[in-house]
Design an enzyme around this catalytic site. Sequence first.
Site, PDB file in Angstrom:
ATOM      1  CG  HIS A 185      -1.715   1.297   1.321  1.00 16.62           C
ATOM      2  ND1 HIS A 185      -2.863   1.496   0.583  1.00 16.62           N
ATOM      3  CD2 HIS A 185      -1.521   2.448   2.029  1.00 16.62           C
ATOM      4  CE1 HIS A 185      -3.356   2.690   0.847  1.00 16.62           C
ATOM      5  NE2 HIS A 185      -2.558   3.299   1.706  1.00 16.62           N
ATOM      6  CG  ASP A 199     -12.276   3.820   6.052  1.00 19.72           C
ATOM      7  OD1 ASP A 199     -11.710   4.566   6.866  1.00 19.72           O
ATOM      8  OD2 ASP A 199     -11.992   3.810   4.833  1.00 19.72           O
ATOM      9  NE  ARG A 225     -10.436  10.897   8.956  1.00 13.75           N
ATOM     10  CZ  ARG A 225      -9.599  10.100   8.280  1.00 13.75           C
ATOM     11  NH1 ARG A 225      -9.993   8.902   7.885  1.00 13.75           N
ATOM     12  NH2 ARG A 225      -8.378  10.513   8.004  1.00 13.75           N
ATOM     13  CB  SER A 236      -8.776   5.366   7.209  1.00  5.82           C
ATOM     14  OG  SER A 236      -9.317   5.325   5.906  1.00  5.82           O
ATOM     15  CE  LYS A 251      -9.056   2.552   2.464  1.00  2.72           C
ATOM     16  NZ  LYS A 251      -9.443   3.558   3.467  1.00  2.72           N
TER      17      LYS A 251
END
Length: 445
Positions: free
Chosen positions: A82, A161, A168, A183, A187
């Site tokens: 990621h 989320d 947010r 967050s 995922k």
Amino acid sequence: MRVYDLILKKRGGGELSREEINYLIAGYTAGTIPDYQLSAFAMAVYFQGMTDREMLDLTLAMVGSGDTVSLSKIPGVKVDKHSTGGVGDTTTLVLAPLVAAAGVPVAKMAGRSLGHTGGTLDKLEAIPGFQSSLSIDEMIKAVQTCGIAVVGQTANLVPADKKLYALRDVTATVDSLPLIATSIMSKKLAAGADAFVLDVKTGDGAFMKELEEAFTLAEAMVEIGTGAGRETIAVITNMDQPLGWAVGNALEVKEAILTLQGKGPVDLAELCQVLGSWMLLLGGKATCLQEGRKILEQTIASGAALDKLRELIRLQHGDTAVVDDFSPLPRAKVTVPVKAVDRGYVHRLRAETVGRAAMALGAGRETKDDPVDLAVGVVLVKKVGDRVDPGDELAMIHLNCAPEAPLAAAARGLILEAYEVKPAPVAKPQLIFGYVDRAGRHRIF
């Protein structure tokens, strides 16, 4: 249990229990807790932070709010990568086939562009016919067949989320470190991988502008991943200037293919080697990073990595001809050079400004519903440390409007703004600042 009391407790710096966090997330997901109360909770977290235990519990509560993916039918250790986002970050397009060709299965759920950062799905969909909307069963079958698939996130993956992030976004709490970490990791955990390699960007084009912030975020995410029973490594990388040369969807596909041919930009190739070596180590295909690098180098040299990209494109219904011939890719109608005014050396190349230029051309999205022009973007010619003379090309703008149009002038102005040229020579910037594992920080000087 009252939401008011939990907000008050967190506002005062108290630590919420697992049961209290589960109550908040379950109620908000179900719609029984209103936005205004979760907004107050998010602001309390922004100012008071969360403990490691609270962040893990919040992450797991969000994972449990929707579907989760089981990759148990895929043999081997599944390692996910990621990136926290940047400009010209073509890494997944290179790294996924490279690592899969080396024997580590990659079942990747990717996202789309938003703001000045690019999206992997948009880039892949620049390949004619490429389909990213595979079902989970189709994704698993593709990975079983060739060791790789890159798909969009399913609709009911971590719905808590999605709701919390949208909240947010309009309450000035996007840049809360605990909420960023939870967050991202919710995922990742829901997508089912066994281990994670996290590319945490820092600098002008990153969400974490300061190096210390990036290390702190990396520590939080590694702590969450480890606490959830997944081996997790975070590498801290430089995003002061764009990665590679290309910024824009079809342009980045071309650059990824060149990199898998061994002809890509040095910084993109190096980052893929570093992240890929960690993925091979966590996937059990290498005993050390040096061995992992050698395997990856051989995978590129043999053409196996490029073949794996071709296989990925074929299984996801794309036109494999692009691997050998770039002409099927979308191409902008006009290219406009941006030329240097000053003599000297590039001291700075502001990544976010380049990203804004590409977004203005149509390569990115201001909002999630905006269309994307897959052909447009910017190709850099000079980067930090390079010498320039007046009249030298700094970059080439690819656009679908007339060269004299206001849009072209605006993009050219942003590119000139991104470059800072000074008389004295300057060294090439450091690409990797260090990494974080369960033992803590490791700085590279």
